[in-house]
Design an enzyme around this catalytic site. Structure first.
Site, PDB file in Angstrom:
ATOM      1  N   ARG A   7      27.589 131.738  49.386  1.00  0.00           N
ATOM      2  CA  ARG A   7      27.797 131.827  50.843  1.00  0.00           C
ATOM      3  C   ARG A   7      27.756 130.463  51.516  1.00  0.00           C
ATOM      4  O   ARG A   7      28.501 130.226  52.467  1.00  0.00           O
ATOM      5  CB  ARG A   7      26.748 132.752  51.452  1.00  0.00           C
ATOM      6  CG  ARG A   7      27.066 134.189  51.143  1.00  0.00           C
ATOM      7  CD  ARG A   7      26.071 135.101  51.782  1.00  0.00           C
ATOM      8  NE  ARG A   7      26.562 136.463  51.768  1.00  0.00           N
ATOM      9  CZ  ARG A   7      25.791 137.529  51.820  1.00  0.00           C
ATOM     10  NH1 ARG A   7      24.494 137.391  51.883  1.00  0.00           N
ATOM     11  NH2 ARG A   7      26.313 138.720  51.815  1.00  0.00           N
TER      12      ARG A   7
ATOM     13  N   LYS B   3      25.881 154.770  46.850  1.00  0.00           N
ATOM     14  CA  LYS B   3      25.769 155.580  48.069  1.00  0.00           C
ATOM     15  C   LYS B   3      27.095 156.129  48.550  1.00  0.00           C
ATOM     16  O   LYS B   3      27.913 155.431  49.127  1.00  0.00           O
ATOM     17  CB  LYS B   3      25.117 154.755  49.173  1.00  0.00           C
ATOM     18  CG  LYS B   3      23.624 154.657  48.974  1.00  0.00           C
ATOM     19  CD  LYS B   3      22.982 154.024  50.179  1.00  0.00           C
ATOM     20  CE  LYS B   3      22.003 152.969  49.761  1.00  0.00           C
ATOM     21  NZ  LYS B   3      22.494 151.614  49.854  1.00  0.00           N
TER      22      LYS B   3
ATOM     23  N   GLY C 185      29.546 142.794  48.447  1.00  0.00           N
ATOM     24  CA  GLY C 185      28.374 143.464  47.886  1.00  0.00           C
ATOM     25  C   GLY C 185      28.246 143.319  46.380  1.00  0.00           C
ATOM     26  O   GLY C 185      28.459 142.248  45.818  1.00  0.00           O
TER      27      GLY C 185
ATOM     28  N   GLY D  77      29.439 145.239  53.837  1.00  0.00           N
ATOM     29  CA  GLY D  77      29.576 146.207  54.933  1.00  0.00           C
ATOM     30  C   GLY D  77      30.696 145.825  55.887  1.00  0.00           C
ATOM     31  O   GLY D  77      31.446 146.682  56.359  1.00  0.00           O
TER      32      GLY D  77
HETATM   33  P1  AMP Z   1      26.237 150.336  46.405  1.00  0.00           P
HETATM   34  O1  AMP Z   1      25.220 149.541  47.151  1.00  0.00           O
HETATM   35  O2  AMP Z   1      26.465 151.695  46.963  1.00  0.00           O
HETATM   36  O3  AMP Z   1      27.525 149.561  46.174  1.00  0.00           O
HETATM   37  O4  AMP Z   1      25.617 150.591  44.957  1.00  0.00           O
HETATM   38  C1  AMP Z   1      25.402 149.569  44.017  1.00  0.00           C
HETATM   39  C2  AMP Z   1      24.417 150.053  43.011  1.00  0.00           C
HETATM   40  O5  AMP Z   1      24.884 151.261  42.427  1.00  0.00           O
HETATM   41  C3  AMP Z   1      24.163 149.095  41.864  1.00  0.00           C
HETATM   42  O6  AMP Z   1      22.868 148.584  41.961  1.00  0.00           O
HETATM   43  C4  AMP Z   1      24.333 149.976  40.621  1.00  0.00           C
HETATM   44  O7  AMP Z   1      23.310 149.787  39.662  1.00  0.00           O
HETATM   45  C5  AMP Z   1      24.257 151.366  41.185  1.00  0.00           C
HETATM   46  N1  AMP Z   1      24.945 152.357  40.352  1.00  0.00           N
HETATM   47  C6  AMP Z   1      26.217 152.340  39.920  1.00  0.00           C
HETATM   48  N2  AMP Z   1      26.488 153.386  39.143  1.00  0.00           N
HETATM   49  C7  AMP Z   1      25.344 154.108  39.049  1.00  0.00           C
HETATM   50  C8  AMP Z   1      24.986 155.332  38.379  1.00  0.00           C
HETATM   51  N3  AMP Z   1      25.879 155.986  37.647  1.00  0.00           N
HETATM   52  N4  AMP Z   1      23.723 155.774  38.540  1.00  0.00           N
HETATM   53  C9  AMP Z   1      22.836 155.101  39.292  1.00  0.00           C
HETATM   54  N5  AMP Z   1      23.117 153.960  39.950  1.00  0.00           N
HETATM   55  C10 AMP Z   1      24.355 153.464  39.831  1.00  0.00           C
END
Ligand code: AMP
Length: 400
Positions: free
Chosen positions: A31, A202, A358, A381
């Site tokens: 960044r 999420k 992200g 975001g």
């Molecule tokens: P996000 O902030 O929604 O982009 O989520 C990112 C996070 O999702 C990362 O830390 C990954 O480890 C987690 N993630 C990805 N796939 C899985 C899964 N199948 N089960 C649990 N966590 C996951």
């Protein structure tokens, strides 16, 4: 950035929200490096620069006695590294606004750089406090916003401060401009087929985006934990995989919408499943809709890797946000690596590929493929909200 910077003091909002280790050493300076072209451009034209940024969440992570943890969150930790990158001694003010900051800002000569303290030390920052924004505005003759990562927040330093500058006294920085241009390449008249790859944990964060993407994408690929909400919505057995049960109906509606619109919706046919959320867990490959009780899907499987790579390989525009699995643990990183490689290959063949913020950025730089895609965004975001078609307060404020 067509303002005249010669002999002007320029207040620049940057996104220096970098990760630090326990000894306050920067672990990833991306960044900071991304903000250098704007700073150097102003200095080269004979201006001086006052830099402001937030770092972490000091209001939420106060010390036990309720006071700010200045030692942890001070921007002073960044001064040495920034000085080395700019090859000049950066001055630091332990206040963000007020007498001392104003005095130091006013004493700047052409070519000087001053970094002021963490904007979030003042609780007014995240509230978009006008008084604070006005105080900030006194630090510069001109205002440049280069903080795409916080452009979706209407905070004092990212949006409200711009009110106190006329239209010809404020501008987007070079990084913010590049972010907007690249996001627009996906949004406006992209070369087809367009594929959006979404992953991560999420669903609620991204489900709105999926609906929006259907208006212009030809293919939508969903991996990561997000996929299991869709698979469960279709009647699959997903064991202990991460699922947002309150989003099942919405997932069904989105699958129906995709069908109606003729958008191809891809979910992983197989998964790497584990008996616990642990790097040392037992692992098996199973169809994603037949995950055993007590087990969970932590990565897409080998067939899904092939399927997804094929779709990406046939695309002319690809947007990627979110990992395909728990890539932080090596046994579950293969799916994410396969996507990163497929994007690099598609780029090589002439596709436009955008990695949107992200964790996918962390993943692609961990895999050292960040130079092999068309554009890596600094905003997670912010990029998602931009692609959802929302007007970002930080961008709106400099254009009105
Ligand atoms: P996000 O902030 O929604 O982009 O989520 C990112 C996070 O999702 C990362 O830390 C990954 O480890 C987690 N993630 C990805 N796939 C899985 C899964 N199948 N089960 C649990 N966590 C996951």
């Amino acid at each position: 950035m067509d303002l005249k910077f010669s002999n002007k003091r320029v207040l620049v909002r940057v996104d220096f929200n970098v990760p630090l280790d326990k000894n306050h050493k920067i672990t990833d300076d991306t960044r900071i490096r991304k903000a250098l072209p704007t700073i150097k451009h102003i200095l080269k034209q004979g201006g001086s620069v006052v830099l402001m940024s937030h770092l972490g969440r000091p209001q939420k992570k106060k010390k036990e006695d309720g006071s700010l943890d200045v030692d942890r969150f001070t921007l002073a930790h960044l001064r040495g590294h920034l000085s080395r990158l700019l090859r000049k001694k950066v001055q630091f003010c332990p206040e963000t606004t007020g007498k001392e900051a104003l005095k130091m800002a006013r004493a700047l000569k052409a070519g000087d750089v001053l970094l002021v303290e963490n904007t979030r030390f003042d609780p007014g920052e995240t509230k978009g406090d006008e008084k604070l924004a006005k105080e900030m505005s006194r630090l510069g003759h001109l205002y440049v916003n280069d903080a795409f990562g916080t452009a979706h927040r209407a905070h004092a330093s990212t949006a409200v401060v711009a009110k106190f500058f006329n239209k010809n006294q404020k501008s987007a920085g070079l990084l913010l401009q590049a972010e907007i241009e690249n996001a627009n390449k996906v949004l406006n008249d992209p070369e087809r087929p367009v594929t959006a790859v979404l992953g991560g944990a999420k669903v609620s964060d991204k489900i709105q985006l999926i609906g929006q993407l259907m208006n212009f994408a030809n293919n939508i690929i969903v991996g990561g934990a997000m996929a299991y909400t869709f698979i469960k919505a279709q009647g699959g057995k997903v064991g202990n995989s991460l699922v947002e049960d309150d989003k099942l109906k919405l997932a069904t509606r989105l699958l129906e919408k995709a069908k109606k619109k003729g958008v191809n919706f891809y979910l992983p046919v197989d998964s790497i499943i584990a008996d616990k959320f642990d790097v040392k867990a037992k692992r098996e490959t199973k169809p994603s809709k037949r995950i055993k009780k007590g087990w969970m899907g932590l990565d897409i499987g080998p067939q899904a890797r092939k399927d997804f790579a094929k779709v990406i390989g046939g695309s002319k525009t690809v947007l990627w946000n979110g990992p395909m699995g728990v890539f932080e643990m090596k046994p579950f990183a293969k799916g994410t690596l396969a996507i990163a490689k497929a994007l690099a290959k598609a780029t090589d063949k002439g596709a436009f590929t955008l990695v949107g913020g992200g964790d996918s950025v962390a993943a692609i730089s961990q895999m050292e493929l960040d130079d092999d895609v068309s554009y890596v965004s600094t905003g997670g975001g912010a990029m998602l909200e931009f692609l959802e078609g929302k007007e970002l307060p930080g961008i709106k404020a400099i254009s009105e």
